[in-house]
Design an enzyme around this catalytic site. Sequence first.
Site, short mmCIF file in Angstrom:
data_model
loop_
_atom_site.label_atom_id
_atom_site.label_comp_id
_atom_site.label_asym_id
_atom_site.label_seq_id
_atom_site.Cartn_x
_atom_site.Cartn_y
_atom_site.Cartn_z
CB SER A 53 47.72 -12.37 -3.49
OG SER A 53 48.24 -12.17 -2.17
CB SER A 54 47.08 -7.56 -0.91
OG SER A 54 46.77 -8.42 0.22
CB SER A 113 -7.32 -2.49 -4.64
OG SER A 113 -6.69 -3.13 -3.42
CB THR A 114 -2.58 -1.69 -2.58
OG1 THR A 114 -2.24 -0.26 -2.20
CG2 THR A 114 -1.33 -2.53 -2.37
CG ASN A 115 -5.07 -5.81 -2.06
OD1 ASN A 115 -3.89 -5.43 -1.52
ND2 ASN A 115 -6.22 -5.99 -1.05
CB THR A 144 -1.00 0.00 1.34
OG1 THR A 144 -2.01 -1.05 1.10
CG2 THR A 144 -1.85 1.33 1.31
CB THR A 149 33.33 -39.91 -12.22
OG1 THR A 149 34.24 -40.86 -12.26
CG2 THR A 149 32.87 -39.87 -13.96
CE LYS A 174 46.92 -17.39 -4.71
NZ LYS A 174 45.43 -17.47 -4.79
#
Length: 471
Positions: A316-317, A138-140, A99, A185, A322
Amino acid sequence: MKTRTETDSIGSLHVPAGAYYGVQSLRARSNFHITGRRMDADFIVSLAQIKKAAAITNRNAGDLKASVANAVIAACDEIISGRLHSQFIVDPIQGGAGTSANMNANEVIANRAIELLGGEKGDYSIVHPNDHVNMSQSTNDVFPTAGKLTMLKLIPEAVHQLERLAAALEKKAGEFDDVIKMGRTQLQDAVPIRLGQEFGAWAAAARRDIVRLQRVQDEMRVVNMGATAIGTSVNAVPAYLYNITANLQKICGCKLVQAEDLIDGTQNLDGFVAVSGAMKTCAVNLSKMANDFRLLSSGPRTGIMEIALPAKQNGSSIMPGKVNPVIPEVVSQVAFQIIGNDCTATLAAEAGQLELNAFEPVLFYNLIESARGLTGAVRTLVDNCVTGITANREVCRRHLEESVGIITALCPYIGYAKSAELAKESLKTGVPILELVESRKVLSGDRLKAIFDPAAMTGNAHMRNVGRISV
């Protein structure tokens, strides 16, 4: 700041004088500090399209004065074009079954229409949010229809990106069709497969997802406009009831049909669950594919490394050089989000009682997030990963030759027990299977060549009878 005073059934509030929203929107913003976000732009457009269709239908039915209707229509057109979206201030997750969102639209449209007619914002004697903008609605019926129109806007883009993904995977399937490698697998060596066949399988899954998403769009085409409060069409005259869906269809440009049973169309949200389920299934397939990409590209020296993914950024830091599989990683994360959103959508649809489901706001919030996330994830997967994948042909060949998995091809000719004995010896001694079989003179050279032809083992050619044992 200058304000104007507006009153609703709860009381009065001071609304900023320049605001197009009104007292009910302001009250809802105060009540629902939930996500910190505003309604989705496409959802706002969907609301405006519905309000425009209603104004046209009410005008044509003779219930809404032409001057008021035309001003409402003009205000809706501005919102559809992207204007006034900042005036939609209600959190997308809200109580009241939507609503607040509906009234936010009604107030913004009413105040802009008042301006267009030469009045001052807040003078609802000129255009009233409920009596004029919300007439016959209506909102509905408005809110769920807006949810469906929004999904009809978002799903096609997701489908488009999936079509790009399927095409990119199929192109790689052709490019890698001559690359023979060891299939696995349970992460253990199995039997040979062509790298192109693996890409073809991923493409097939994407094609199925496309079909599912296309199919569930039909669920979104059935709207309950004209149902008003609970599906009995109270306050909607026949001229409105029988024309609103056709007029809305013209405005939004997509095929729509009015629900045959408006009560059912108002209280049951199973169509949205179907859409969420289709997106969840797609997310599962995408994450499985992303997992495979990460496994096959693992390394670059100590992993499988049968394919190489495009290097997109430092990984990577702390570790120089990497590079991580960031695109498959983000795809899986979006998939996790979509799967969680599906759970929320399922619970929200289940939680409705009797003639209305009050939990549409959180359902739509999650569906919209899923659709946008799905589109973005697939787009980046295509553009930043799949199109740049390369095959490490030498690695694939070496893995194949060093594996004992190819011994499976001998089972029909020398039996399982003898094949298992040779496999164990190869693993123990490190002597390759082919070399071991040749030295033992298990079968003639020509027959071995035919049986162990890698290309033949990855298709149906190996099924031909070249001296199989009888079982």
